[in-house]
Scaffold this active site. Structure first.
Site, PDB file in Angstrom:
ATOM      1  N   ILE A 148     -10.495   0.513  16.162  1.00  0.00           N
ATOM      2  CA  ILE A 148     -10.358   1.203  14.875  1.00  0.00           C
ATOM      3  C   ILE A 148      -9.361   0.434  14.022  1.00  0.00           C
ATOM      4  O   ILE A 148      -8.286   0.055  14.491  1.00  0.00           O
ATOM      5  CB  ILE A 148      -9.804   2.644  15.058  1.00  0.00           C
ATOM      6  N   LYS A 149      -9.766   0.246  12.768  1.00  0.00           N
ATOM      7  CA  LYS A 149      -8.827  -0.334  11.803  1.00  0.00           C
ATOM      8  C   LYS A 149      -8.357   0.766  10.876  1.00  0.00           C
ATOM      9  O   LYS A 149      -9.175   1.484  10.277  1.00  0.00           O
ATOM     10  CB  LYS A 149      -9.524  -1.432  11.002  1.00  0.00           C
ATOM     11  N   THR A 150      -7.040   0.939  10.767  1.00  0.00           N
ATOM     12  CA  THR A 150      -6.528   1.982   9.892  1.00  0.00           C
ATOM     13  C   THR A 150      -5.196   1.539   9.305  1.00  0.00           C
ATOM     14  O   THR A 150      -4.776   0.407   9.500  1.00  0.00           O
ATOM     15  CB  THR A 150      -6.409   3.317  10.653  1.00  0.00           C
TER      16      THR A 150
END
Ligand code: R5P
Length: 292
Positions: A204-206
């Site tokens: 996940i990119k956040t």
């Protein structure tokens, strides 16, 4: 047929030695994936540190030519020694990146919006899985718009990519988008990262936020932190350090690297934090020494 003359008899079975390949896989949440998935993930996450430095230069997919990325053919190869993963579009990678580069590929596969739109939350899957395979993608990146107008279609895009990725053992990087009017609270990021992970994304990119360690704890797969708008170098290094020290598995930075006056030195300084345990202060000193 092999030449069998003088063939030795096989006898070195080392019966007393237990089978060697029994260690759990080091990437969070990936232990039960198959060999092909793990191989791609190990191209992304360094087996020693368990982390990654991704370089995001996919901005053109909705921003067109971006300050600092005018010449992808010059900018990206120059930065490659300091980074682990190239995150870009197929157009940028095919046309500007030498095919003999040894870096992992995070291929942007969703698109459909541009800076000219008011609402950027509507995308499609633009790159099919066959082309991702041809591009040797180690993961495919899909934008998700949790809480925005385009939520349903972006979850549909994400799910299609995860289904195709599982078919061919290509991990999916779910990118949590933040819109102009969307909240950027830990409550939002906790909700969005968890939803994207539960859909089956492998990474996940956040964004970094308050209580980031809780977001990491609640997310069963690795989180990489986006850089966001350009900050002064000292602040960007603090963002990187805070992210890593609170459990991020890497950084996926764009503007804070390529818009820096000393982009290569900046990328190396980020690398020190990610892989060598430097504090932001140590990385800042390293940066200053490198540019002087
Ligand atoms: C984000 O959704 C896209 O991947 C961006 O193009 C990229 O993440 C931007 O990187 P940065 O915010 O660090 O410039």
């Amino acid at each position: 047929m092999a030449d069998t003359d003088g063939l030795k008899v096989a006898k070195n079975y080392q019966i007393e030695v237990p089978f060697a390949n029994q260690t759990p896989f080091y990437v969070k949440g990936a232990n039960n994936l198959d060999w092909g998935m793990k191989k791609h993930l190990s191209n992304i996450f360094d087996p020693k540190s368990g982390r990654t430095v991704m370089f995001a230069f996919d901005h053109g997919y909705f921003m067109g030519s971006t300050a600092g990325l005018e010449r992808l053919d010059l900018v990206v190869p120059k930065l490659m020694p300091a980074i682990d993963v190239l995150m870009g579009t197929r157009g940028a990678i095919r046309s500007c990146i030498p095919a003999d580069c040894k870096k992992a590929i995070a291929l942007r596969v969703s698109s459909g919006s541009s800076m000219l739109n008011e609402d950027l939350s509507h995308e499609i899957i633009a790159v099919d899985i066959e082309d991702s395979i041809r591009m040797n993608a180690d993961c495919i990146a899909v934008q998700t718009f949790i809480g925005a107008d385009g939520q349903l279609s972006s979850i549909d895009n994400l799910s299609q990519c995860i289904n195709a990725g599982l078919r061919y053992s290509i991990p999916v990087l779910g990118v949590v988008a933040v819109g102009k009017d969307m909240e950027r609270t830990d409550r939002f990021f906790k909700l969005a990262t968890r939803i994207v992970a539960e859909m089956g994304a492998n990474i996940i990119k956040t964004y970094y936020c308050e209580n980031f360690e809780e977001i990491v704890a609640a997310c069963p797969v690795p989180i990489v932190v986006a850089g966001g708008k350009k900050l002064p170098e000292r602040e960007a290094l603090t963002l990187a350090y805070n992210s890593i020290s609170k459990g991020a598995s890497g950084l996926d930075m764009g503007r804070n690297i390529f818009q820096s006056e000393h982009s290569l030195e900046m990328a190396y300084s980020i690398r020190k934090i990610v892989h060598e345990g430097f504090t932001d202060k140590e990385a800042w000193e390293f940066y200053q020494d490198s540019i002087n």
